[in-house]
Write a protein that holds these residues in place. Structure first.
Motif, PDB file in Angstrom:
ATOM      1  N   GLU A 148       1.744  16.314   1.128  1.00 29.60           N
ATOM      2  CA  GLU A 148       2.071  15.014   0.533  1.00 29.60           C
ATOM      3  C   GLU A 148       1.131  13.921   1.050  1.00 29.60           C
ATOM      4  OE1 GLU A 148       5.898  12.006   0.025  1.00 29.60           O
ATOM      5  OE2 GLU A 148       6.121  13.830   1.214  1.00 29.60           O
ATOM      6  N   LYS A 152      -1.711  11.655  -0.961  1.00 32.11           N
ATOM      7  CA  LYS A 152      -1.692  10.186  -0.865  1.00 32.11           C
ATOM      8  C   LYS A 152      -3.042   9.645  -0.403  1.00 32.11           C
ATOM      9  CE  LYS A 152       0.837   6.337   1.110  1.00 32.11           C
ATOM     10  NZ  LYS A 152       1.949   5.902   1.950  1.00 32.11           N
ATOM     11  N   LYS A 156      -4.140   8.154  -3.627  1.00 35.31           N
ATOM     12  CA  LYS A 156      -3.251   6.991  -3.566  1.00 35.31           C
ATOM     13  C   LYS A 156      -1.946   7.205  -4.348  1.00 35.31           C
ATOM     14  CE  LYS A 156      -6.830   3.509  -2.733  1.00 35.31           C
ATOM     15  NZ  LYS A 156      -7.817   4.410  -2.300  1.00 35.31           N
ATOM     16  N   THR A 158       1.846   8.909  -4.670  1.00 34.87           N
ATOM     17  CA  THR A 158       2.912   9.353  -3.781  1.00 34.87           C
ATOM     18  C   THR A 158       3.987  10.079  -4.578  1.00 34.87           C
ATOM     19  OG1 THR A 158       4.008   7.208  -3.990  1.00 34.87           O
ATOM     20  CG2 THR A 158       2.560   7.507  -2.081  1.00 34.87           C
ATOM     21  N   PHE A 186       4.845  12.627  -9.296  1.00 33.17           N
ATOM     22  CA  PHE A 186       3.944  11.797  -8.510  1.00 33.17           C
ATOM     23  C   PHE A 186       3.513  10.604  -9.353  1.00 33.17           C
ATOM     24  CE2 PHE A 186       3.317  15.887  -6.421  1.00 33.17           C
ATOM     25  CZ  PHE A 186       3.202  15.548  -5.085  1.00 33.17           C
ATOM     26  N   ARG A 188       1.346   6.399  -8.808  1.00 30.01           N
ATOM     27  CA  ARG A 188       0.757   5.379  -7.937  1.00 30.01           C
ATOM     28  C   ARG A 188       1.602   4.104  -8.001  1.00 30.01           C
ATOM     29  NH1 ARG A 188      -5.646   5.528  -9.395  1.00 30.01           N
ATOM     30  NH2 ARG A 188      -6.200   7.255  -8.027  1.00 30.01           N
TER      31      ARG A 188
END
Length: 190
Positions: A148, A152, A156, A158, A186, A188
Motif C-alpha cells: 500500500e 502511494k 500518490k 491510496t 484506489f 487520489r
C-alpha cells in the motif's frame, strides 16, 4: 429541506399570506420535514432565492397575494431548477413526495457518476496509466501495508475502501503477484 418565501407589498398582504401558510408549516413539521418561513423584510425575494440556493435548500415555495387568490403556490426544485405551480390544498403531501423524488434523483445521478468514474485494472502498469485519468480504480492488492505504501509513494493513490459487496473473485496483487482475496478501490486525493 423547504423554505417558504412570501411575496408581498405591505404588512396587510403579509398577514394574509401568513394566515394561509401557517397550517402548511404545521403539516410539514408534523411530517418531519424541516421548513423555514422567511418573512423577514430586510432582504428582497431575489436575494433570498439566491441565498437558499447557495445553502442547498432542495425545495422553495413562493406565495404571493395573487397565488392566495388563485389557491396556488410556486415550487422550485434545486436539483433540476424546474419551477412549477401546484394547488395550496394538499401542498404538504406534494412536498413530501417531491423531496423523496429529489432524493432518488440525486442518488441515481451520484451512483451513475461513480460507476462512470470507476475502472478495473489487472496490472500495475495499467494502474499507473489509469490513475492519471482520475476517478476510482478497482485492483487486486495483497493486503500488506508495504504494498500500500509503495503504491502511494509511486502514484500518490491510496486505498479508499474494501467493498463489502464488490467483486470477491480471487486474483493476484497487481504489484507483487501474491494472492489477493478481492479487488479494492484506489484513488487520489483531489
Amino acid at each position: 429541506q423547504v423554505v417558504i418565501v412570501p411575496i408581498y407589498k405591505n404588512a396587510e398582504q403579509l398577514k394574509q399570506i401568513s394566515s394561509h401558510i401557517e397550517p402548511i408549516l404545521l403539516q410539514l413539521k408534523e411530517m418531519g420535514i424541516s421548513v423555514k418561513y422567511d418573512d423577514a423584510d430586510n432582504r428582497r425575494p431575489g436575494f433570498k432565492f439566491a441565498d437558499y440556493e447557495l445553502k442547498g435548500v432542495p425545495v422553495r415555495l413562493v406565495v404571493g397575494a395573487r397565488d392566495i387568490e388563485k389557491g396556488t403556490v410556486e415550487i422550485m426544485r434545486r436539483d433540476t431548477l424546474e419551477k412549477s405551480e401546484a394547488p395550496l390544498e394538499g401542498i404538504a403531501g406534494h412536498v413530501k413526495a417531491l423531496l423523496e423524488e429529489i432524493q432518488t434523483h440525486i442518488y441515481r445521478k451520484a451512483l451513475a457518476h461513480r460507476q462512470e468514474m470507476t475502472r478495473t485494472v489487472d496490472t500495475y502498469d495499467e494502474f499507473k496509466k489509469e490513475i492519471e485519468k482520475g476517478g476510482f480504480i478497482l485492483a487486486h492488492w495483497d493486503g500488506t501495508t508495504e504494498t500500500e505504501l509503495k503504491i502511494k509513494e509511486e502514484t500518490k493513490a491510496t486505498l479508499r475502501c474494501i467493498p463489502l459487496d464488490g467483486d470477491t473473485t480471487p486474483g493476484v496483487c497487481m504489484v507483487t503477484g501474491r494472492p489477493s482475496k478481492q479487488r479494492v478501490i484506489f484513488a487520489r486525493n483531489y
